[in-house]
Design an enzyme around this catalytic site. Structure first.
Site, PDB file in Angstrom:
ATOM      1  N   CYS A  72       0.675  -1.124   0.064  1.00 13.17           N
ATOM      2  CA  CYS A  72       0.020  -0.098   0.237  1.00 13.17           C
ATOM      3  C   CYS A  72       0.787   1.228   0.063  1.00 13.17           C
ATOM      4  CB  CYS A  72      -0.816  -0.092   1.140  1.00 13.17           C
ATOM      5  SG  CYS A  72      -1.845   1.558   1.106  1.00 13.17           S
ATOM      6  N   CYS A 104      -0.433   4.257   2.495  1.00 18.69           N
ATOM      7  CA  CYS A 104      -0.564   3.813   4.117  1.00 18.69           C
ATOM      8  C   CYS A 104      -0.554   2.373   4.265  1.00 18.69           C
ATOM      9  CB  CYS A 104      -1.988   4.454   4.755  1.00 18.69           C
ATOM     10  SG  CYS A 104      -3.333   4.137   3.545  1.00 18.69           S
ATOM     11  N   SER A 105      -1.395   1.829   4.845  1.00 19.45           N
ATOM     12  CA  SER A 105      -1.348   0.429   5.156  1.00 19.45           C
ATOM     13  C   SER A 105      -2.465  -0.367   4.982  1.00 19.45           C
ATOM     14  CB  SER A 105      -0.792   0.404   6.762  1.00 19.45           C
ATOM     15  OG  SER A 105      -1.873   1.075   7.341  1.00 19.45           O
ATOM     16  N   CYS A 106      -3.149  -0.030   3.689  1.00 17.26           N
ATOM     17  CA  CYS A 106      -4.379  -0.884   3.523  1.00 17.26           C
ATOM     18  C   CYS A 106      -3.895  -2.397   3.330  1.00 17.26           C
ATOM     19  CB  CYS A 106      -4.760  -0.603   2.286  1.00 17.26           C
ATOM     20  SG  CYS A 106      -5.487   1.134   2.412  1.00 17.26           S
TER      21      CYS A 106
END
Ligand code: FE
Length: 207
Positions: A106, A109-111
């Site tokens: 991602c 961010c951190s999906c």
């Protein structure tokens, strides 16, 4: 703020702060051992969290019909195993083959497909991984000890809050006749992100 990356796996800042404060208090009162908390988080990142994904992959390895369903309509196939996410995002399953290796990142961010893999590991959320996975995916995989031959195409997939990805690693060689439960042990979290292949059976193992 981009439209694509809200509703991510990261909790709101005030919740993080409350958790941190609570942990500090418990540690201060001698009620918890910070190392035990870390060990619990490790367990969630590496074992408990990814266990749903491991079951999905092992089933796809033994059942061709399930595999086709998983690739064509992953949300329905996974729902049939009673694993349902609560964020309403779409999931796509990416099959590794002799010709193609898939890697998930991602970039913003951190999906992450948390209903299948649990909490994202710290490195997945780190800026170096997010930047390098796109610029030099083979270099990133090499850091995990994974060498992808030049004959393979490497595809990098950028997750968003609307679309999460799960890599279906190749079934390891020398596992003919293995039961689904045995195969699950060869599926690692990292292989479902794509930074590694599934484990090979131990030469002298008792499986
Ligand atoms: Fe994201």
């Amino acid at each position: 703020m981009t439209k694509d990356h809200h509703g991510d796996t990261a909790p709101p800042y005030d919740i993080k702060l409350s958790v941190k404060a609570l942990e500090s208090l418990l540690v201060e009162k001698g009620l918890v051992d910070p190392e035990a908390v870390d060990a619990l988080i490790e367990l969630f990142q590496n074992d408990i969290g990814p266990s749903n994904g491991k079951r999905v992959v092992a089933r796809a390895w033994v059942d061709g019909g399930f595999k086709r369903w998983l690739l064509d309509d992953p949300n329905a196939a996974i729902a049939s195993m009673r694993y349902v996410g609560s964020q309403g995002e779409q999931l796509r399953v990416l099959e590794n083959t002799a010709d193609v290796h898939n890697l998930v990142v991602c970039t913003l961010c951190s999906c992450y497909p948390w209903p299948l893999l649990g909490l994202p590991p710290v490195w997945y959320k780190s800026p170096p991984y997010r930047a390098q996975a796109v610029a030099d995916p083979r270099g990133v995989m090499r850091q995990f000890g994974t060498e992808i031959g030049e004959e393979k195409e490497v595809r990098v997939w950028d997750s968003t809050s609307e679309m999460r990805y799960l890599v279906l690693p190749q079934r390891p060689p020398d596992t003919e006749g293995w039961r689904e439960e045995e195969l699950q042990n060869l599926v690692t979290r990292n292989s479902m992100i794509g930074v590694e292949d599934a484990q090979r059976p131990a030469k002298t193992g008792t499986s």
